[in-house]
Design a protein around this motif. Structure first.
Motif, PDB file in Angstrom:
ATOM      1  N   ALA A 213      39.403  45.244   2.251  1.00 35.48           N
ATOM      2  CA  ALA A 213      39.200  43.797   2.153  1.00 35.48           C
ATOM      3  C   ALA A 213      39.584  43.109   3.457  1.00 35.48           C
ATOM      4  O   ALA A 213      38.901  42.176   3.902  1.00 35.48           O
ATOM      5  CB  ALA A 213      40.012  43.233   0.989  1.00 35.48           C
ATOM      6  N   GLY A 214      40.658  43.554   4.081  1.00 36.26           N
ATOM      7  CA  GLY A 214      41.080  42.983   5.366  1.00 36.26           C
ATOM      8  C   GLY A 214      40.056  43.213   6.463  1.00 36.26           C
ATOM      9  O   GLY A 214      39.738  42.306   7.239  1.00 36.26           O
ATOM     10  N   PHE A 215      39.509  44.423   6.512  1.00 37.89           N
ATOM     11  CA  PHE A 215      38.510  44.724   7.541  1.00 37.89           C
ATOM     12  C   PHE A 215      37.206  43.962   7.298  1.00 37.89           C
ATOM     13  O   PHE A 215      36.492  43.643   8.233  1.00 37.89           O
ATOM     14  CB  PHE A 215      38.246  46.229   7.624  1.00 37.89           C
ATOM     15  CG  PHE A 215      39.140  46.924   8.606  1.00 37.89           C
ATOM     16  CD1 PHE A 215      38.819  46.975   9.949  1.00 37.89           C
ATOM     17  CD2 PHE A 215      40.319  47.520   8.186  1.00 37.89           C
ATOM     18  CE1 PHE A 215      39.656  47.603  10.862  1.00 37.89           C
ATOM     19  CE2 PHE A 215      41.160  48.145   9.079  1.00 37.89           C
ATOM     20  CZ  PHE A 215      40.826  48.191  10.430  1.00 37.89           C
ATOM     21  N   ARG A 216      36.900  43.655   6.058  1.00 37.97           N
ATOM     22  CA  ARG A 216      35.692  42.886   5.754  1.00 37.97           C
ATOM     23  C   ARG A 216      35.758  41.468   6.314  1.00 37.97           C
ATOM     24  O   ARG A 216      34.734  40.835   6.524  1.00 37.97           O
ATOM     25  CB  ARG A 216      35.447  42.841   4.253  1.00 37.97           C
ATOM     26  CG  ARG A 216      34.949  44.144   3.688  1.00 37.97           C
ATOM     27  CD  ARG A 216      34.657  44.017   2.193  1.00 37.97           C
ATOM     28  NE  ARG A 216      34.227  45.263   1.652  1.00 37.97           N
ATOM     29  CZ  ARG A 216      32.976  45.726   1.705  1.00 37.97           C
ATOM     30  NH1 ARG A 216      32.046  45.004   2.283  1.00 37.97           N
ATOM     31  NH2 ARG A 216      32.665  46.880   1.177  1.00 37.97           N
ATOM     32  N   LEU A 217      36.960  40.969   6.544  1.00 36.30           N
ATOM     33  CA  LEU A 217      37.126  39.630   7.102  1.00 36.30           C
ATOM     34  C   LEU A 217      36.801  39.571   8.594  1.00 36.30           C
ATOM     35  O   LEU A 217      36.576  38.502   9.140  1.00 36.30           O
ATOM     36  CB  LEU A 217      38.559  39.131   6.882  1.00 36.30           C
ATOM     37  CG  LEU A 217      38.997  38.959   5.429  1.00 36.30           C
ATOM     38  CD1 LEU A 217      40.476  38.601   5.369  1.00 36.30           C
ATOM     39  CD2 LEU A 217      38.157  37.897   4.738  1.00 36.30           C
ATOM     40  N   LEU A 218      36.792  40.751   9.236  1.00 32.70           N
ATOM     41  CA  LEU A 218      36.531  40.796  10.672  1.00 32.70           C
ATOM     42  C   LEU A 218      35.033  40.784  10.959  1.00 32.70           C
ATOM     43  O   LEU A 218      34.246  41.349  10.213  1.00 32.70           O
ATOM     44  CB  LEU A 218      37.147  42.061  11.283  1.00 32.70           C
ATOM     45  CG  LEU A 218      38.652  42.227  11.107  1.00 32.70           C
ATOM     46  CD1 LEU A 218      39.094  43.573  11.664  1.00 32.70           C
ATOM     47  CD2 LEU A 218      39.398  41.096  11.789  1.00 32.70           C
ATOM     48  N   ASN A 219      34.662  40.167  12.053  1.00 30.73           N
ATOM     49  CA  ASN A 219      33.271  40.163  12.503  1.00 30.73           C
ATOM     50  C   ASN A 219      33.128  41.258  13.559  1.00 30.73           C
ATOM     51  O   ASN A 219      33.342  41.024  14.744  1.00 30.73           O
ATOM     52  CB  ASN A 219      32.914  38.785  13.078  1.00 30.73           C
ATOM     53  CG  ASN A 219      31.449  38.700  13.455  1.00 30.73           C
ATOM     54  OD1 ASN A 219      30.649  39.531  13.048  1.00 30.73           O
ATOM     55  ND2 ASN A 219      31.109  37.696  14.247  1.00 30.73           N
ATOM     56  N   LEU A 220      32.790  42.458  13.106  1.00 28.95           N
ATOM     57  CA  LEU A 220      32.750  43.608  14.001  1.00 28.95           C
ATOM     58  C   LEU A 220      31.382  43.749  14.663  1.00 28.95           C
ATOM     59  O   LEU A 220      30.356  43.585  14.022  1.00 28.95           O
ATOM     60  CB  LEU A 220      33.085  44.890  13.226  1.00 28.95           C
ATOM     61  CG  LEU A 220      34.455  44.900  12.544  1.00 28.95           C
ATOM     62  CD1 LEU A 220      34.606  46.144  11.694  1.00 28.95           C
ATOM     63  CD2 LEU A 220      35.561  44.827  13.579  1.00 28.95           C
ATOM     64  N   LYS A 221      31.411  44.081  15.962  1.00 24.67           N
ATOM     65  CA  LYS A 221      30.167  44.351  16.678  1.00 24.67           C
ATOM     66  C   LYS A 221      29.674  45.747  16.302  1.00 24.67           C
ATOM     67  O   LYS A 221      30.379  46.515  15.667  1.00 24.67           O
ATOM     68  CB  LYS A 221      30.401  44.278  18.191  1.00 24.67           C
ATOM     69  CG  LYS A 221      30.825  42.899  18.670  1.00 24.67           C
ATOM     70  CD  LYS A 221      31.124  42.923  20.132  1.00 24.67           C
ATOM     71  CE  LYS A 221      32.521  43.468  20.348  1.00 24.67           C
ATOM     72  NZ  LYS A 221      32.963  43.493  21.726  1.00 24.67           N
TER      73      LYS A 221
ATOM     74  N   PHE B  63      34.482  51.666  10.530  1.00 25.61           N
ATOM     75  CA  PHE B  63      34.637  50.813   9.354  1.00 25.61           C
ATOM     76  C   PHE B  63      33.640  51.225   8.273  1.00 25.61           C
ATOM     77  O   PHE B  63      33.958  51.230   7.088  1.00 25.61           O
ATOM     78  CB  PHE B  63      34.456  49.341   9.720  1.00 25.61           C
ATOM     79  CG  PHE B  63      34.349  48.445   8.522  1.00 25.61           C
ATOM     80  CD1 PHE B  63      35.415  48.301   7.644  1.00 25.61           C
ATOM     81  CD2 PHE B  63      33.185  47.763   8.250  1.00 25.61           C
ATOM     82  CE1 PHE B  63      35.326  47.479   6.529  1.00 25.61           C
ATOM     83  CE2 PHE B  63      33.076  46.942   7.141  1.00 25.61           C
ATOM     84  CZ  PHE B  63      34.146  46.802   6.279  1.00 25.61           C
ATOM     85  N   ASP B  64      32.433  51.589   8.669  1.00 26.52           N
ATOM     86  CA  ASP B  64      31.438  52.059   7.696  1.00 26.52           C
ATOM     87  C   ASP B  64      31.935  53.310   6.971  1.00 26.52           C
ATOM     88  O   ASP B  64      31.684  53.497   5.782  1.00 26.52           O
ATOM     89  CB  ASP B  64      30.098  52.345   8.389  1.00 26.52           C
ATOM     90  CG  ASP B  64      29.402  51.066   8.840  1.00 26.52           C
ATOM     91  OD1 ASP B  64      29.749  49.981   8.313  1.00 26.52           O
ATOM     92  OD2 ASP B  64      28.532  51.144   9.716  1.00 26.52           O
ATOM     93  N   ALA B  65      32.674  54.160   7.687  1.00 30.82           N
ATOM     94  CA  ALA B  65      33.236  55.369   7.058  1.00 30.82           C
ATOM     95  C   ALA B  65      34.335  55.012   6.060  1.00 30.82           C
ATOM     96  O   ALA B  65      34.558  55.746   5.092  1.00 30.82           O
ATOM     97  CB  ALA B  65      33.778  56.309   8.130  1.00 30.82           C
ATOM     98  N   LEU B  66      35.007  53.872   6.259  1.00 34.60           N
ATOM     99  CA  LEU B  66      36.040  53.425   5.330  1.00 34.60           C
ATOM    100  C   LEU B  66      35.462  53.233   3.927  1.00 34.60           C
ATOM    101  O   LEU B  66      36.112  53.534   2.934  1.00 34.60           O
ATOM    102  CB  LEU B  66      36.675  52.120   5.832  1.00 34.60           C
ATOM    103  CG  LEU B  66      37.638  51.378   4.906  1.00 34.60           C
ATOM    104  CD1 LEU B  66      38.865  52.221   4.578  1.00 34.60           C
ATOM    105  CD2 LEU B  66      38.065  50.056   5.528  1.00 34.60           C
ATOM    106  N   LYS B  67      34.222  52.776   3.867  1.00 36.11           N
ATOM    107  CA  LYS B  67      33.572  52.568   2.563  1.00 36.11           C
ATOM    108  C   LYS B  67      33.477  53.880   1.779  1.00 36.11           C
ATOM    109  O   LYS B  67      33.668  53.904   0.565  1.00 36.11           O
ATOM    110  CB  LYS B  67      32.183  51.978   2.762  1.00 36.11           C
ATOM    111  CG  LYS B  67      32.189  50.611   3.414  1.00 36.11           C
ATOM    112  CD  LYS B  67      30.790  50.183   3.791  1.00 36.11           C
ATOM    113  CE  LYS B  67      30.811  48.993   4.724  1.00 36.11           C
ATOM    114  NZ  LYS B  67      29.497  48.684   5.267  1.00 36.11           N
TER     115      LYS B  67
END
Length: 197
Positions: free
Chosen positions: A146-154, A162-166
């Motif tokens: 949830a915390g990483f979803r708040l970031l606007n990642l390039k 981050f995609d692997a986190l899913k």
């Protein structure tokens, strides 16, 4: 890394498993003393304004160390480590303006490595007979997600990781689901209350 890999081998036969994991964390913390010495030497060699010119030389190691610190803190107190704490344990500055510092991207990549290790830990915990641990891990990793979803990642390495986190979240949720359908999920209430109803 070799010391902390032992957490995957603890079995339910031990009287107090937290003592064993605590011992591994203490041994790992002792290793961080040597790490601080090495970073201090590195900080003396790297010119003040040329950190990013050379940081590819130590970037991967820093990310790995951020992950290991995050793992130790999670195992000890079940919370997400802060960037300030990691910088302190590494013996480097927290802010770029102060000189040799912990880069934010390296810190975040270290946290993303933590999710992969915790998904493995959840599976091995069930194998070793600790059925409540995957539920704790699922809660923690969902909060991290949830915390990483708040970031606007390039569209770069951080985004790919981050995609692997899913997938890590999905794997842990499957472990918790399997525990639920097999009746192995610990009851949130004491057994006496459940039986009284």
């Amino acid at each position: 890394m070799m010391i902390l890999q032992n957490i995957h081998n603890t079995t339910n036969e031990r009287v107090d498993e937290s003592i064993t994991v605590g011992n591994y964390c203490m041994k790992a913390r002792e290793m961080f003393d040597k790490v601080r010495e090495q970073y201090a030497k590195l900080a003396q060699v790297v010119p003040h304004n040329q950190y990013y010119r050379y940081n590819d030389q130590w970037r991967f190691v820093t990310q790995r160390l951020c992950f290991l610190i995050a793992l130790v803190i999670y195992l000890e107190v079940k919370v997400l480590v802060t960037k300030e704490t990691v910088a302190s344990l590494l013996g480097v500055k927290n802010n770029r303006e102060e000189g040799f510092h912990l880069d934010l991207e390296d810190f975040l990549l270290g946290l993303l490595q933590l999710s992969a290790e915790l998904s493995r830990y959840a599976v091995n915990s069930v194998t070793n007979g600790f059925y409540d641990r995957p539920i704790e891990i699922a809660r923690f990793v969902n909060e991290l997600n949830a915390g990483f979803r708040l970031l606007n990642l390039k569209n770069d390495m951080l985004r790919k990781r981050f995609d692997a986190l899913k997938y890590d979240v999905k794997k842990i949720e499957e472990v918790v689901y399997d525990l639920c359908i097999r009746g192995l999920k610990p009851s949130p209430r004491p057994i006496e209350e459940t039986l009284a109803e």
